[in-house]
Scaffold this active site. Sequence first.
Site, PDB file in Angstrom:
ATOM      1  N   CYS A  94     -16.708  25.699  11.678  1.00 23.18           N
ATOM      2  CA  CYS A  94     -16.067  25.331  10.414  1.00 23.18           C
ATOM      3  C   CYS A  94     -16.106  26.480   9.403  1.00 23.18           C
ATOM      4  O   CYS A  94     -15.316  26.512   8.475  1.00 23.18           O
ATOM      5  CB  CYS A  94     -16.758  24.116   9.840  1.00 23.18           C
ATOM      6  SG  CYS A  94     -18.523  24.333   9.826  1.00 23.18           S
TER       7      CYS A  94
ATOM      8  N   GLY B 204     -16.010   9.639  11.039  1.00 24.17           N
ATOM      9  CA  GLY B 204     -16.436  10.602  12.061  1.00 24.17           C
ATOM     10  C   GLY B 204     -17.820  10.238  12.568  1.00 24.17           C
ATOM     11  O   GLY B 204     -18.628   9.645  11.826  1.00 24.17           O
TER      12      GLY B 204
HETATM   13  N1  LIG Z   1     -20.858  21.564  13.154  1.00 22.06           N
HETATM   14  C1  LIG Z   1     -21.048  22.190  11.996  1.00 22.06           C
HETATM   15  O1  LIG Z   1     -22.000  22.925  11.780  1.00 22.06           O
HETATM   16  C2  LIG Z   1     -20.055  21.977  10.870  1.00 22.06           C
HETATM   17  C3  LIG Z   1     -20.441  22.260   9.552  1.00 22.06           C
HETATM   18  C4  LIG Z   1     -19.540  22.021   8.515  1.00 22.06           C
HETATM   19  C5  LIG Z   1     -18.297  21.489   8.813  1.00 22.06           C
HETATM   20  N2  LIG Z   1     -17.923  21.242  10.098  1.00 22.06           N
HETATM   21  C6  LIG Z   1     -16.608  20.649  10.322  1.00 22.06           C
HETATM   22  O2  LIG Z   1     -16.785  19.253  10.379  1.00 22.06           O
HETATM   23  C7  LIG Z   1     -15.826  18.679  11.276  1.00 22.06           C
HETATM   24  C8  LIG Z   1     -16.552  17.847  12.308  1.00 22.06           C
HETATM   25  O3  LIG Z   1     -17.410  18.721  13.028  1.00 22.06           O
HETATM   26  P1  LIG Z   1     -18.465  18.168  14.073  1.00 22.06           P
HETATM   27  O4  LIG Z   1     -19.283  19.319  14.471  1.00 22.06           O
HETATM   28  O5  LIG Z   1     -19.090  16.943  13.537  1.00 22.06           O
HETATM   29  O6  LIG Z   1     -17.456  17.776  15.275  1.00 22.06           O
HETATM   30  P2  LIG Z   1     -17.766  16.855  16.534  1.00 22.06           P
HETATM   31  O7  LIG Z   1     -19.219  16.680  16.738  1.00 22.06           O
HETATM   32  O8  LIG Z   1     -16.917  17.392  17.627  1.00 22.06           O
HETATM   33  O9  LIG Z   1     -17.163  15.427  16.114  1.00 22.06           O
HETATM   34  C9  LIG Z   1     -15.802  15.304  15.887  1.00 22.06           C
HETATM   35  C10 LIG Z   1     -15.495  13.948  15.281  1.00 22.06           C
HETATM   36  O10 LIG Z   1     -14.101  13.951  14.954  1.00 22.06           O
HETATM   37  C11 LIG Z   1     -13.507  12.753  15.465  1.00 22.06           C
HETATM   38  N3  LIG Z   1     -12.089  12.990  15.786  1.00 22.06           N
HETATM   39  C12 LIG Z   1     -11.586  13.968  16.563  1.00 22.06           C
HETATM   40  N4  LIG Z   1     -10.251  13.870  16.599  1.00 22.06           N
HETATM   41  C13 LIG Z   1      -9.921  12.800  15.830  1.00 22.06           C
HETATM   42  C14 LIG Z   1      -8.684  12.193  15.472  1.00 22.06           C
HETATM   43  N5  LIG Z   1      -7.521  12.660  15.911  1.00 22.06           N
HETATM   44  N6  LIG Z   1      -8.724  11.124  14.644  1.00 22.06           N
HETATM   45  C15 LIG Z   1      -9.889  10.641  14.196  1.00 22.06           C
HETATM   46  N7  LIG Z   1     -11.091  11.166  14.500  1.00 22.06           N
HETATM   47  C16 LIG Z   1     -11.090  12.245  15.313  1.00 22.06           C
HETATM   48  C17 LIG Z   1     -14.320  12.430  16.706  1.00 22.06           C
HETATM   49  O11 LIG Z   1     -14.164  11.086  16.970  1.00 22.06           O
HETATM   50  P3  LIG Z   1     -14.003  10.507  18.434  1.00 22.06           P
HETATM   51  O12 LIG Z   1     -15.381  10.132  18.857  1.00 22.06           O
HETATM   52  O13 LIG Z   1     -13.136   9.332  18.266  1.00 22.06           O
HETATM   53  O14 LIG Z   1     -13.406  11.584  19.301  1.00 22.06           O
HETATM   54  C18 LIG Z   1     -15.736  12.783  16.233  1.00 22.06           C
HETATM   55  O15 LIG Z   1     -16.275  11.716  15.521  1.00 22.06           O
HETATM   56  C19 LIG Z   1     -15.053  19.819  11.882  1.00 22.06           C
HETATM   57  O16 LIG Z   1     -13.833  19.976  11.214  1.00 22.06           O
HETATM   58  C20 LIG Z   1     -15.929  21.022  11.629  1.00 22.06           C
HETATM   59  O17 LIG Z   1     -15.153  22.201  11.499  1.00 22.06           O
HETATM   60  C21 LIG Z   1     -18.798  21.428  11.128  1.00 22.06           C
END
Ligand SMILES: NC(=O)c1ccc[n+]([C@@H]2O[C@H](COP(=O)([O-])OP(=O)(O)OC[C@H]3O[C@@H](n4cnc5c(N)ncnc54)[C@H](OP(=O)(O)O)[C@@H]3O)[C@@H](O)[C@H]2O)c1
Length: 421
Positions: free
Chosen positions: A50, A187
């Site tokens: 991100c 999410g």
């Molecule tokens: N990881 C980090 O350190 C971090 C820090 C700050 C910000 N971020 C940002 O935060 C966001 C989430 O990151 P994460 O690491 O939590 O990702 P993650 O663990 O891969 O989880 C992704 C989430 O998004 C949902 N999702 C995916 N496609 C979707 C759709 N079309 N409609 C509705 N829900 C959907 C998934 O739900 P399903 O279970 O239904 O697939 C899951 O709950 C990303 O944009 C990332 O860039 C991440």
Amino acid sequence: MNQNIINARVTFRNSPIHILEQFTIKDIENAYEQFKKHSELDECVIIQTCNRIELFGKSSTHNLDKIKKTWASIAGLEEDAFNENIEFVENQEALHHLLKLTSGLDSMVLGEEQILGQIKNSITSARNIKASGQHLNTLFDKAIRIGTRIRNSSGIGRGGISVGSMAVKLAEENIDELKTKKTLLIGTGEVSTLVAKSLQRRGYAFDVTSRTIGRSQTFCETMGGNPIKFEEVLSGFDNYDVLFVATTAPYFLVTYEKITEAMNNKNKGIMILDLSNPRTVDEKVATIGGVKLMNLDQIAEMVEKNMNARLNKVKTIENIISEEVSILEASMKRLDAEPLVKDVFKNIEHLREKELRKALQMLDEKDERKIKIIEELTKAVVESIVSTPMNNIRKASEQGKPDVVDLASKLFDYKKHNQTD
Ligand SMILES: NC(=O)c1ccc[n+]([C@@H]2O[C@H](COP(=O)([O-])OP(=O)(O)OC[C@H]3O[C@@H](n4cnc5c(N)ncnc54)[C@H](OP(=O)(O)O)[C@@H]3O)[C@@H](O)[C@H]2O)c1
């Protein structure tokens, strides 16, 4: 260094979220192909989180313009879009940067754990599809080990500060009596887990939704919160006062129309915290009366205010990294001589076997014990002649003397195209 390790990156350090998301690479496998084909890189690893999009590469020549051009065409941008945002370093500085990444020193939340997992995933997938090779595989394996050691010994990650906890703190600072507000988490991934932990720790009730209700239910069993059907939520946000949105949806989940509709049905304001990159809340919602929208940019500001305890550890970690970089650099340089060393050993082994076969045929020797003794003798002779020069070549490479390696290549008639890494 005979081979160059390069790093080109666009990160939250010089790009706000609305700029950063433009550089996102959607099809990583295709990107690897393009960078190799058009940017003179023979190994690549892409790290995309991100807060950053980073390319590590290995090449004997390199050309930043070609890298920018390829990246621009992959991301659908004009080449000059990179002028102010891209940072480029090579060799020692690239290794230094990778160690800062693995130890959490370059993260928005200093010392956060997520980046280490993301780097492990990046190198695993690059390795699986053979985008990376001997140099980057070795470099990343070592950098991950060093980063883990630094984290454990410094305790930089201790203290419960995360993107999630900072988002909750931001909500607390902007909303009176958060406890009385209706909160929704959209999410169920890693970031949502961090938000939920923080909400739970502070005693806030919250609903959770994700595309499959089963996933929300499992999430709530361990993280707390109340699972709600996705369709139910999407049909009306008016039930909520605070939304935390952390998904990887490739489009706006929270649209201008839906929030307009919600605001028409409620008489209180709403605060929306979009933690996603690319963003999943349409920024236009901020123009609707009563809506307060915040994203990763404001979280970065909040983090800065809360980093004092961790900042005290930075100097110590910087010192460890500087020491580790020299060792890492030496082992990368040593790798430069490996194809030559491997080739020499292979050729000599081939000769030894050929000559041994000839001699045994001439002797017409059948006694297995004697054959073994003769074979061991040939191995010992070869080993004692070749080992010292080979170790010296490795050492010269490690000490940054490519001229010695080049001379040895000539002496042993080594052709670079034989290289098999
Ligand atoms: N990881 C980090 O350190 C971090 C820090 C700050 C910000 N971020 C940002 O935060 C966001 C989430 O990151 P994460 O690491 O939590 O990702 P993650 O663990 O891969 O989880 C992704 C989430 O998004 C949902 N999702 C995916 N496609 C979707 C759709 N079309 N409609 C509705 N829900 C959907 C998934 O739900 P399903 O279970 O239904 O697939 C899951 O709950 C990303 O944009 C990332 O860039 C991440």
